[in-house]
Design a protein around this motif. Structure first.
Motif, PDB file in Angstrom:
ATOM      1  N   TYR A   5      -6.396 -79.340 -77.164  1.00 30.68           N
ATOM      2  CA  TYR A   5      -5.646 -78.103 -76.973  1.00 30.68           C
ATOM      3  C   TYR A   5      -4.155 -78.397 -77.181  1.00 30.68           C
ATOM      4  N   VAL A   6      -3.516 -77.633 -78.034  1.00 30.09           N
ATOM      5  CA  VAL A   6      -2.086 -77.785 -78.294  1.00 30.09           C
ATOM      6  C   VAL A   6      -1.376 -76.559 -77.734  1.00 30.09           C
ATOM      7  N   TYR A   7      -0.575 -76.764 -76.700  1.00 25.15           N
ATOM      8  CA  TYR A   7       0.135 -75.643 -76.108  1.00 25.15           C
ATOM      9  C   TYR A   7       1.278 -75.230 -77.026  1.00 25.15           C
ATOM     10  N   ILE A   8       1.377 -73.932 -77.286  1.00 23.92           N
ATOM     11  CA  ILE A   8       2.442 -73.433 -78.147  1.00 23.92           C
ATOM     12  C   ILE A   8       3.318 -72.469 -77.353  1.00 23.92           C
ATOM     13  N   LEU A   9       4.619 -72.590 -77.555  1.00 19.82           N
ATOM     14  CA  LEU A   9       5.599 -71.760 -76.854  1.00 19.82           C
ATOM     15  C   LEU A   9       6.800 -71.583 -77.776  1.00 19.82           C
ATOM     16  N   SER A  72     -11.572 -83.032 -72.612  1.00 15.64           N
ATOM     17  CA  SER A  72     -10.460 -82.190 -73.047  1.00 15.64           C
ATOM     18  C   SER A  72      -9.192 -83.017 -73.211  1.00 15.64           C
ATOM     19  N   VAL A  73      -8.382 -82.608 -74.169  1.00 18.50           N
ATOM     20  CA  VAL A  73      -7.076 -83.219 -74.398  1.00 18.50           C
ATOM     21  C   VAL A  73      -6.058 -82.084 -74.464  1.00 18.50           C
ATOM     22  N   LEU A  74      -4.957 -82.217 -73.750  1.00 16.07           N
ATOM     23  CA  LEU A  74      -3.901 -81.208 -73.780  1.00 16.07           C
ATOM     24  C   LEU A  74      -2.624 -81.854 -74.280  1.00 16.07           C
ATOM     25  N   LEU A  75      -2.057 -81.309 -75.353  1.00 19.00           N
ATOM     26  CA  LEU A  75      -0.795 -81.797 -75.897  1.00 19.00           C
ATOM     27  C   LEU A  75       0.308 -80.783 -75.617  1.00 19.00           C
ATOM     28  N   LEU A  76       1.390 -81.279 -75.047  1.00 15.48           N
ATOM     29  CA  LEU A  76       2.521 -80.435 -74.661  1.00 15.48           C
ATOM     30  C   LEU A  76       3.736 -80.851 -75.464  1.00 15.48           C
TER      31      LEU A  76
END
Length: 212
Positions: A5-9, A72-76
């Motif tokens: 999951y790549v968080y986008i902002l 799960s993998v989270l990239l910030l």
């Protein structure tokens, strides 16, 4: 299946994600038998965001859709909008993921967001240089765990400063175990030095038809 999951902002720093997302999404250098990966962008709303480089990106899913499990993998990524209170929801999710044994990677401004939630107070980590987190995060207590390196891997938490995107990518790829060791080392050596001998060494580790 591993989901990245790549968080986008808004104001997302495009370049900080390029090395890692291109390799994880394409799968070109994956070793035989590597786990299958799915890459999804995540937003706190379904509205499109605008990156620092002027790109418009629409999230694939929302924060509540992120599966809290070890695969799960989270990239910030870094951004100038981490101080917006609405970003707190993804940091809470990051805390849940770390507790569940999932992988969280944070770079540049995202490390300050983690520090503000206390998630770096007791774990080895890095950011944008000594003193940066003290300057931007009131109450930061992780000084004793700070390591002045471009990127630091501590089990399922991988943090990097603004100049550490290549090493950050290497450490994430290594943690996921999707490259052969010699492929990863040659790839990193080539892109960190530009020396042609590492390019040829990289090519020799790959099945015919792959390229950098």
């Amino acid at each position: 299946m591993v989901t990245v999951y790549v968080y986008i902002l808004d104001t997302l720093a495009d370049w900080e994600l390029g090395y890692v997302t291109s390799k994880l999404h394409s799968g070109r250098f994956f070793k035989k038998g590597a786990p299958q990966l799915s890459l999804k962008t995540v937003g706190n709303a379904k509205d499109p965001i605008h990156t620092m480089g002027g790109l418009t990106v629409v999230p694939d899913c929302l924060i509540d859709d992120v599966a809290v499990c070890e695969t799960s993998v989270l990239l910030l990524p870094g951004a100038n909008t981490w101080n917006d209170p609405k970003q707190g929801a993804i940091i809470e999710k990051a805390s849940e993921l770390l507790s569940a044994g999932a992988t969280v990677g944070a770079i540049c401004g995202a490390t300050a967001a983690l520090a503000g939630f206390g998630l770096l107070d007791g774990r080895p980590h890095t950011s944008n240089g000594p003193g940066f987190l003290e300057m931007v995060v009131p109450g930061y207590k992780g000084q004793g765990y700070y390591i002045d390196q471009p990127s630091v891997s501590d089990h399922n938490l991988i943090t990097a400063g603004s100049t550490g995107s290549l090493l950050w990518a290497k450490q994430i790829i290594a943690h996921l175990g999707v490259f052969e060791w010699n492929t990863l080392e040659s790839w990193y050596a080539y892109f960190s030095t530009g020396k042609p001998e590492y390019f040829y060494a990289l090519m020799q580790t790959l099945p015919s038809g792959d390229e950098a």
